[in-house]
Design an enzyme around this catalytic site. Structure first.
Site: not given
Ligand code: PDD
Length: 290
Positions: A32, A51, A100, A102, A147, A179, A203
């Site tokens: 996503y 990304r 379904r 894997h 992501k 993070e 991320l």
């Molecule tokens: N989340 N780390 C993680 C685990 C995240 O899910 C996100 C963003 C970030 C920051 O990334 P960015 O600056 O590109 O938004 C770091 C989004 C906002 C979400 O899951 O809604």
């Protein structure tokens, strides 16, 4: 009526249906993006596209129409009348629907592509007050650089933090801060910014990247180096970055008060520089090509 995008079409949310065999639903087999829209302007769409391409490549999900996303996002903003104010566009691409098992569907099936826009204003109150975050042992897998929508570990940690009265999680892996559950973390010590380097255990946030380049442009010292958890109490400032919140001051981590317990000077400077960058880009966009 809310308009969403599903598999090449703009439809009302009530008419947006996906198969129960969708691998995004069954396995979290999907990726996503979340992009912020200020007025009609998307912040660093190019960064988000890069990304997204990487997430798709790493998961071997094929979406041949990926280049349509900026237009799809723009249409969602227009169709939902979000051209003024702040909003977010969410995009999800799954490996598609198939019985379904894997293994990847063979032959491959079309991906499921879903996007929606939502009004989301900026929370300027937390910019002024700062937030408290909860240190938690990072239980996630070792591909946090993708992501992926498989966010159960993030959700469980976030909910626990929320139940305990904290606004975000501070993940700690092998003794180092990585993070947040949905944000990147920065620290300040002696006028220098510290943040975890890009790697498979964080991320690579688009906001993080922009803050790093702002620091370089404004002669703010920055080191991409992980901060040991046992050094948190020696940090003078801290802040989080993400698409929905921009730059959010952290004033407490668990029981540890950061600095004076108020948003720090350098944090406020970074916040201001980020705002100025957004406003300048929005103005440039509104004025069109020179
Ligand atoms: N989340 N780390 C993680 C685990 C995240 O899910 C996100 C963003 C970030 C920051 O990334 P960015 O600056 O590109 O938004 C770091 C989004 C906002 C979400 O899951 O809604």
């Amino acid at each position: 009526m809310e308009t969403v995008y599903l598999n090449g079409q703009f439809v009302s949310r009530d008419n947006a249906w996906i198969s129960p065999d969708d691998r995004g639903f069954l396995f979290g087999d999907s990726v996503y993006e979340v992009v912020r829209c200020y007025g009609g302007f998307f912040f660093d769409m190019e960064g988000h596209m890069t990304r997204l391409r990487r997430s798709l490549a790493e998961t071997r999900i094929t979406w041949n129409e990926i280049d349509t996303f900026p237009d799809v996002a723009g249409e969602l903003i227009t169709k939902n009348s979000f051209n003024d104010g702040c909003s977010l566009v969410y995009l999800q691409v799954t490996r598609g629907a198939a019985p379904r098992t894997h293994a990847f569907p063979d032959p491959p099936v079309p991906p499921t592509v879903y996007a929606f826009a939502r009004r989301q204003s900026l929370d300027t109150l937390i910019w002024e007050r700062g937030i408290s975050i909860e240190p938690v042992t990072d239980p996630r897998w070792s591909r946090c650089d993708i992501k992926s929508t498989a966010l159960l570990a993030n959700i469980l940690a976030y909910q626990t933090a929320h139940d305990n009265g904290f606004a975000e999680v501070c993940f700690i892996r092998d003794g180092f801060v990585t993070e947040g559950a949905h944000s990147n973390i920065f620290f300040v010590r002696n006028e220098t910014l510290y943040t975890h380097p890009e790697s498979n255990i964080i991320l690579s946030g688009i906001t993080r990247k922009n803050v790093i380049s702002l620091a370089a442009d404004n002669n703010i010292a920055l080191v991409e180096e992980a901060v040991p958890a046992d050094m948190i109490s020696y940090m003078h400032e801290s802040f989080l970055t993400n698409t929905s919140g921009e730059v959010v001051p952290v004033i407490k981590i668990g029981d540890i008060v950061i600095g004076e317990g108020v948003p720090g000077t350098l944090t406020k400077k970074v916040q201001r520089l980020f705002r100025e960058k957004v406003e300048a880009m929005a103005l440039q966009q509104a004025q069109g090509p020179a």
